[in-house]
Design an enzyme around this catalytic site. Structure first.
Site, mmCIF file in Angstrom:
data_model
loop_
_atom_site.group_PDB
_atom_site.id
_atom_site.type_symbol
_atom_site.label_atom_id
_atom_site.label_comp_id
_atom_site.label_asym_id
_atom_site.label_seq_id
_atom_site.Cartn_x
_atom_site.Cartn_y
_atom_site.Cartn_z
ATOM 1 N N LYS A 80 0.869 -1.157 0.119
ATOM 2 C CA LYS A 80 -0.085 -0.044 0.067
ATOM 3 C C LYS A 80 0.627 1.228 -0.066
ATOM 4 O O LYS A 80 2.057 1.282 0.546
ATOM 5 C CB LYS A 80 -0.891 -0.088 1.366
ATOM 6 C CG LYS A 80 -2.024 0.882 0.929
ATOM 7 C CD LYS A 80 -3.095 0.473 0.384
ATOM 8 C CE LYS A 80 -4.397 1.144 0.324
ATOM 9 N NZ LYS A 80 -5.430 0.647 -0.418
ATOM 10 N N GLY A 177 -21.967 6.249 2.636
ATOM 11 C CA GLY A 177 -20.939 6.737 1.908
ATOM 12 C C GLY A 177 -21.480 6.000 0.311
ATOM 13 O O GLY A 177 -21.483 5.094 0.141
ATOM 14 N N GLY A 179 -20.039 6.790 -2.540
ATOM 15 C CA GLY A 179 -19.259 7.492 -3.567
ATOM 16 C C GLY A 179 -19.042 6.569 -4.680
ATOM 17 O O GLY A 179 -20.048 5.831 -4.951
ATOM 18 N N VAL A 181 -17.920 3.204 -5.020
ATOM 19 C CA VAL A 181 -18.288 1.884 -4.639
ATOM 20 C C VAL A 181 -19.802 2.027 -4.094
ATOM 21 O O VAL A 181 -20.709 1.201 -4.462
ATOM 22 C CB VAL A 181 -17.411 1.366 -3.832
ATOM 23 C CG1 VAL A 181 -17.938 -0.222 -3.405
ATOM 24 C CG2 VAL A 181 -16.212 1.313 -4.341
HETATM 25 P P1 NAI Z 1 -15.080 7.445 -2.723
HETATM 26 O O1 NAI Z 1 -14.196 8.438 -2.292
HETATM 27 O O2 NAI Z 1 -15.373 7.453 -3.986
HETATM 28 O O3 NAI Z 1 -16.354 7.420 -1.770
HETATM 29 C C1 NAI Z 1 -16.374 7.718 -0.254
HETATM 30 C C2 NAI Z 1 -17.641 8.419 -0.277
HETATM 31 O O4 NAI Z 1 -18.057 8.600 1.361
HETATM 32 C C3 NAI Z 1 -18.057 9.797 -0.676
HETATM 33 O O5 NAI Z 1 -19.082 9.823 -1.322
HETATM 34 C C4 NAI Z 1 -17.920 10.831 0.674
HETATM 35 O O6 NAI Z 1 -18.436 11.958 0.479
HETATM 36 C C5 NAI Z 1 -18.479 9.658 1.456
HETATM 37 N N1 NAI Z 1 -18.190 9.941 2.995
HETATM 38 C C6 NAI Z 1 -16.927 10.405 3.494
HETATM 39 N N2 NAI Z 1 -16.978 10.402 4.949
HETATM 40 C C7 NAI Z 1 -18.295 10.058 5.143
HETATM 41 C C8 NAI Z 1 -19.001 9.733 6.401
HETATM 42 N N3 NAI Z 1 -18.352 10.173 7.554
HETATM 43 N N4 NAI Z 1 -20.230 9.428 6.347
HETATM 44 C C9 NAI Z 1 -20.771 9.194 5.366
HETATM 45 N N5 NAI Z 1 -20.415 9.367 4.138
HETATM 46 C C10 NAI Z 1 -19.010 9.711 4.098
HETATM 47 O O7 NAI Z 1 -14.287 6.075 -2.154
HETATM 48 P P2 NAI Z 1 -14.761 4.661 -2.979
HETATM 49 O O8 NAI Z 1 -13.901 4.290 -3.846
HETATM 50 O O9 NAI Z 1 -16.099 4.629 -3.222
HETATM 51 O O10 NAI Z 1 -14.267 3.686 -1.522
HETATM 52 C C11 NAI Z 1 -15.101 3.497 -0.416
HETATM 53 C C12 NAI Z 1 -14.199 2.728 0.676
HETATM 54 O O11 NAI Z 1 -14.241 1.547 0.002
HETATM 55 C C13 NAI Z 1 -12.938 3.292 0.948
HETATM 56 O O12 NAI Z 1 -12.674 3.032 2.272
HETATM 57 C C14 NAI Z 1 -12.127 2.292 0.126
HETATM 58 O O13 NAI Z 1 -10.837 2.170 0.784
HETATM 59 C C15 NAI Z 1 -12.642 1.070 -0.006
HETATM 60 N N6 NAI Z 1 -12.439 0.193 -1.256
HETATM 61 C C16 NAI Z 1 -12.846 0.630 -2.467
HETATM 62 C C17 NAI Z 1 -12.451 0.066 -3.732
HETATM 63 C C18 NAI Z 1 -12.559 0.599 -4.965
HETATM 64 O O14 NAI Z 1 -12.548 -0.170 -5.941
HETATM 65 N N7 NAI Z 1 -12.526 1.671 -5.020
HETATM 66 C C19 NAI Z 1 -11.898 -1.194 -3.601
HETATM 67 C C20 NAI Z 1 -11.577 -1.657 -2.098
HETATM 68 C C21 NAI Z 1 -12.127 -1.007 -0.878
#
Ligand code: NAI
Length: 348
Positions: A80, A177, A179, A181
């Site tokens: 990482k 969240g 985002g 995913v």
């Molecule tokens: P992202 O940054 O696109 O989405 C995160 C979302 O969570 C955003 O919409 C943000 O506004 C929201 N957020 C932040 N703090 C918050 C809170 N306190 N309460 C509610 N919502 C909140 O990230 P992504 O790519 O969707 O990843 C999400 C999680 O999944 C992360 O922990 C990441 O490490 C994990 N992950 C992602 C992968 C991927 O393929 N993108 C693969 C494996 C794990």
């Protein structure tokens, strides 16, 4: 700051600290294990309060990557990277290129992709200076799409193990969240007939989920208390702790966020309350699985063989079911069971 004394060290094979004076870039690359092959792991761009916090995060996330690739049956190891800066201010083409040159130096044992704070466009900028990058719009494309698909397979396993159900219709899932995913999971759950409760610190995706999916809305700091069947943390990790676990009303927790359990006691408390926990590095493996094809196009990796993407994503369901079954049989938590299985695979 101490590497050896970090509680997260766990005999990491290699930890690299990089500094670029011209751009001010500071980053850490942690490589936990290359027992199965060269390490892969995303790059997190984050404003850590101090260096020790960044190091601990890199080590913890890197070890989880070793477990993730091992349990997904992939012939690669776990690593990482963390870039220590505010993504809103500290990111520039020069910084991303300086970072890419560092990755290039260690490319024989490490390749990277996006993580929190990095977009596909950012990772494509890194890829301008090094071939050791996956998750660009070439190949399998945005890994979050595959993470969401894999999550759905995992949620089917949770529905079967916890509710004796073959489908998700009528189950309520509370998603923290929306985002990359979280939104992909919400869209697919809605299509599968599930009911949604959602929360995000950004109003825009929440409003869209209400309009498109008829979702109920909760405040981000309250959503873990939702009256739902499954709570799905899809924001940042560490949200399951001594305070929040006691407030969860769902019968299962299954989400994409990495390292959801603040510490092992949170997992024990979940189990004590009869809440089924899907180990995050098992259910969220879709992204890294989708990066395998890009991996084989990198230098030193042409010999790597891997199963078809769809097969590996589908296998998440069976893998989770076997972890749940073994955990029940051995009287352990699912995450302790998964960890034991992963460590056996990587020879720890
Ligand atoms: P992202 O940054 O696109 O989405 C995160 C979302 O969570 C955003 O919409 C943000 O506004 C929201 N957020 C932040 N703090 C918050 C809170 N306190 N309460 C509610 N919502 C909140 O990230 P992504 O790519 O969707 O990843 C999400 C999680 O999944 C992360 O922990 C990441 O490490 C994990 N992950 C992602 C992968 C991927 O393929 N993108 C693969 C494996 C794990």
């Amino acid at each position: 700051m101490s590497v050896w004394a970090s509680a997260e060290f766990d005999d990491h094979e290699q930890v690299c600290f990089f500094t670029d004076r011209a751009t001010g870039l500071r980053c850490i690359v942690a490589i936990h294990s290359t027992a199965l092959g060269p390490a892969v792991g995303g790059t997190r761009f984050k404003a850590y309060p101090d260096g020790q916090g960044a190091l601990d995060d890199a080590l913890r996330l890197s070890r989880a990557m070793s477990y993730k690739t091992a349990l997904a049956g992939l012939p690669v190891g776990g690593g990482k990277a963390v870039i220590i800066a505010d993504p809103a201010q500290g990111k520039s083409r020069e910084v991303l290129h300086a970072y890419g040159r560092f990755v290039d130096r260690i490319g024989q044992t490490f390749a990277t992709g996006e993580d929190v704070g990095m977009s596909v466009a950012d990772i494509e900028t890194v890829a301008e200076v090094t071939p050791f990058v996956g998750g660009t719009s070439e190949g399998a494309g945005d890994p979050s799409v595959h993470t969401a698909v894999g999550m759905l397979h995992g949620l089917h396993a949770v529905a079967e193990a916890r509710f004796g159900r073959a489908d998700l219709a009528g189950l309520r899932v509370a998603i923290q969240g929306l985002g990359a995913v979280g939104w992909g999971v919400a869209k697919r759950l809605h299509a599968a007939g599930a009911l949604l409760t959602v929360a995000d610190i950004r109003p825009e995706p929440v409003e869209r989920a209400v309009a498109l999916f008829g979702a109920e809305v909760m405040a981000p700091e309250e959503v873990h208390k939702a009256r739902a069947d499954i709570f799905a943390p899809c924001a940042l990790g560490g949200g399951l702790n001594g305070r929040t676990v006691g407030e969860i009303r769902a019968a299962a927790v299954a989400g994409a966020a990495n390292n959801q359990l603040a510490d092992p006691s949170a997992g024990l408390e979940l189990a004590g309350r009869g809440i089924l926990f899907a180990p995050d590095y098992v259910i969220n493996a879709g992204g890294v699985i989708s990066g395998m094809e890009a991996t084989t196009r990198m230098p030193h990796r042409a010999h790597i063989e891997f199963p078809p993407l769809e097969d590996s994503l589908t296998a998440i369901r069976g893998r989770l079911l076997s972890i749940f079954e073994r955990a029940a049989r051995e009287g352990r938590t699912p995450e302790a069971t998964a960890e034991k299985m992963a460590r056996a695979i990587i020879g720890r």
